[in-house]
Motif scaffolding. Structure first.
Motif, PDB file in Angstrom:
ATOM      1  N   PHE A 114       0.843  -1.193   0.000  1.00  0.00           N
ATOM      2  CA  PHE A 114       0.000   0.000   0.000  1.00  0.00           C
ATOM      3  C   PHE A 114       0.878   1.242   0.000  1.00  0.00           C
ATOM      4  CE2 PHE A 114      -2.416  -3.384   2.010  1.00  0.00           C
ATOM      5  CZ  PHE A 114      -3.619  -3.317   1.319  1.00  0.00           C
ATOM      6  N   PHE A 115       0.591   2.147  -0.900  1.00  0.00           N
ATOM      7  CA  PHE A 115       1.324   3.403  -1.014  1.00  0.00           C
ATOM      8  C   PHE A 115       0.496   4.468  -0.315  1.00  0.00           C
ATOM      9  CE2 PHE A 115       2.536   0.491  -4.216  1.00  0.00           C
ATOM     10  CZ  PHE A 115       3.885   0.703  -4.443  1.00  0.00           C
ATOM     11  N   HIS A 116       1.153   5.276   0.530  1.00  0.00           N
ATOM     12  CA  HIS A 116       0.396   6.235   1.338  1.00  0.00           C
ATOM     13  C   HIS A 116       1.049   7.608   1.336  1.00  0.00           C
ATOM     14  CE1 HIS A 116       3.148   6.291   4.855  1.00  0.00           C
ATOM     15  NE2 HIS A 116       3.453   5.073   4.426  1.00  0.00           N
ATOM     16  N   SER A 117       0.231   8.590   1.646  1.00  0.00           N
ATOM     17  CA  SER A 117       0.675   9.971   1.766  1.00  0.00           C
ATOM     18  C   SER A 117      -0.294  10.704   2.683  1.00  0.00           C
ATOM     19  CB  SER A 117       0.690  10.640   0.391  1.00  0.00           C
ATOM     20  OG  SER A 117       1.050  11.999   0.513  1.00  0.00           O
ATOM     21  N   GLY A 118       0.237  11.451   3.624  1.00  0.00           N
ATOM     22  CA  GLY A 118      -0.604  12.252   4.507  1.00  0.00           C
ATOM     23  C   GLY A 118      -1.614  11.438   5.295  1.00  0.00           C
ATOM     24  N   GLY A 119      -1.265  10.215   5.655  1.00  0.00           N
ATOM     25  CA  GLY A 119      -2.153   9.401   6.475  1.00  0.00           C
ATOM     26  C   GLY A 119      -3.219   8.634   5.704  1.00  0.00           C
ATOM     27  N   ARG A 120      -3.191   8.721   4.363  1.00  0.00           N
ATOM     28  CA  ARG A 120      -4.180   7.954   3.607  1.00  0.00           C
ATOM     29  C   ARG A 120      -3.507   7.103   2.544  1.00  0.00           C
ATOM     30  NH1 ARG A 120      -6.135   9.059  -1.435  1.00  0.00           N
ATOM     31  NH2 ARG A 120      -5.075  10.794  -2.404  1.00  0.00           N
ATOM     32  N   VAL A 121      -4.091   5.933   2.323  1.00  0.00           N
ATOM     33  CA  VAL A 121      -3.599   5.013   1.299  1.00  0.00           C
ATOM     34  C   VAL A 121      -4.206   5.442  -0.030  1.00  0.00           C
ATOM     35  CG1 VAL A 121      -3.708   2.618   0.500  1.00  0.00           C
ATOM     36  CG2 VAL A 121      -3.279   3.104   2.919  1.00  0.00           C
ATOM     37  N   TYR A 122      -3.357   5.611  -1.050  1.00  0.00           N
ATOM     38  CA  TYR A 122      -3.856   6.050  -2.353  1.00  0.00           C
ATOM     39  C   TYR A 122      -3.612   5.048  -3.486  1.00  0.00           C
ATOM     40  CZ  TYR A 122       0.995   7.268  -3.421  1.00  0.00           C
ATOM     41  OH  TYR A 122       2.356   7.216  -3.642  1.00  0.00           O
ATOM     42  N   HIS A 123      -2.828   3.994  -3.221  1.00  0.00           N
ATOM     43  CA  HIS A 123      -2.502   3.052  -4.292  1.00  0.00           C
ATOM     44  C   HIS A 123      -2.161   1.696  -3.683  1.00  0.00           C
ATOM     45  CE1 HIS A 123      -1.283   1.933  -8.336  1.00  0.00           C
ATOM     46  NE2 HIS A 123      -0.099   1.526  -7.898  1.00  0.00           N
ATOM     47  N   VAL A 124      -2.378   0.612  -4.448  1.00  0.00           N
ATOM     48  CA  VAL A 124      -2.081  -0.740  -3.974  1.00  0.00           C
ATOM     49  C   VAL A 124      -1.577  -1.590  -5.131  1.00  0.00           C
ATOM     50  CG1 VAL A 124      -4.479  -1.531  -4.295  1.00  0.00           C
ATOM     51  CG2 VAL A 124      -2.987  -2.718  -2.659  1.00  0.00           C
ATOM     52  N   GLY A 125      -0.694  -2.528  -4.801  1.00  0.00           N
ATOM     53  CA  GLY A 125      -0.191  -3.499  -5.763  1.00  0.00           C
ATOM     54  C   GLY A 125       0.064  -4.823  -5.054  1.00  0.00           C
ATOM     55  N   ILE A 126       0.407  -5.846  -5.815  1.00  0.00           N
ATOM     56  CA  ILE A 126       0.681  -7.172  -5.257  1.00  0.00           C
ATOM     57  C   ILE A 126       2.184  -7.421  -5.319  1.00  0.00           C
ATOM     58  CG2 ILE A 126       0.279  -9.653  -5.481  1.00  0.00           C
ATOM     59  CD1 ILE A 126      -2.464  -9.028  -6.631  1.00  0.00           C
ATOM     60  N   TYR A 127       2.769  -7.731  -4.164  1.00  0.00           N
ATOM     61  CA  TYR A 127       4.208  -7.919  -4.071  1.00  0.00           C
ATOM     62  C   TYR A 127       4.650  -9.150  -4.864  1.00  0.00           C
ATOM     63  CZ  TYR A 127       8.895  -8.055  -2.141  1.00  0.00           C
ATOM     64  OH  TYR A 127      10.265  -8.047  -2.002  1.00  0.00           O
ATOM     65  N   ALA A 128       5.680  -8.954  -5.717  1.00  0.00           N
ATOM     66  CA  ALA A 128       6.169 -10.021  -6.580  1.00  0.00           C
ATOM     67  C   ALA A 128       7.560 -10.502  -6.178  1.00  0.00           C
ATOM     68  CB  ALA A 128       6.201  -9.521  -8.022  1.00  0.00           C
ATOM     69  N   GLY A 129       8.115  -9.937  -5.115  1.00  0.00           N
ATOM     70  CA  GLY A 129       9.474 -10.279  -4.709  1.00  0.00           C
ATOM     71  C   GLY A 129      10.467  -9.287  -5.283  1.00  0.00           C
ATOM     72  N   SER A 130      11.669  -9.264  -4.710  1.00  0.00           N
ATOM     73  CA  SER A 130      12.757  -8.404  -5.200  1.00  0.00           C
ATOM     74  C   SER A 130      12.358  -6.933  -5.308  1.00  0.00           C
ATOM     75  CB  SER A 130      13.279  -8.911  -6.551  1.00  0.00           C
ATOM     76  OG  SER A 130      13.727 -10.235  -6.430  1.00  0.00           O
TER      77      SER A 130
END
Length: 159
Positions: A114-130
């Motif tokens: 989860f990518f966040h800024s200013g206390g809110r999550v604005y983006h998400v992805g699925i971890y693929a390693g490395s």
């Protein structure tokens, strides 16, 4: 009658029991190199979700879309986990709220980033390693594998 008379016959009368005997009586036996039962049955739902996301490489971004041919970021994670048999809410923030929050040192392939800024999550992805994620980044782009570009990330494991 002494306490020794109540010891099950498979245990020695001296009270010592081998670990192998205890494991056999308990019905479990850990063998070095053997896969746990959950892994032996096939890939986990996280691995399945990761594979689904990867299979959508090149699918166009569309705001509010959750597949099967167009995705926004949380639509991709929702779709991938749904195909793997797990239910997620619709938005990145809601998905973060529902996952079990984990540390970077606990991060495994298939976990959500989860990518966040200013206390809110604005983006998400699925971890693929490395240090890479599968995600659907923005309008005009497509589902792709990219390096995590910021340190402002949180991690979650789908339950």
């Amino acid at each position: 009658m002494t306490a020794q008379n109540h010891i099950p016959s498979k245990f020695s009368r001296t009270g010592t029991v081998s670990a192998l005997t205890v494991a056999a009586l308990a019905g479990t036996l850990l063998v070095p190199g053997a896969a746990p039962e959950a892994q032996a049955a096939g890939p986990s739902y996280a691995t399945k979700a990761l594979n689904v996301a990867a299979s959508k490489k090149g699918s166009p971004y569309k705001y509010g879309a959750a597949g099967p041919t167009r995705f926004d970021c949380s639509g991709l994670t929702l779709y991938a986990y749904k195909q793997a048999g797990k239910t997620l809410p619709r938005t990145a923030q809601q998905q973060y709220n529902k996952t079990r929050h984990i540390s970077a040192s606990s991060l495994q392939k298939g976990d959500l980033v989860f990518f966040h800024s200013g206390g809110r999550v604005y983006h998400v992805g699925i971890y693929a390693g490395s240090n890479r994620v599968w995600h659907s980044p923005k309008a005009g782009s497509v589902v792709k594998l990219e390096r995590i570009w910021t340190k402002k990330v949180l991690y979650g494991r789908v339950r």
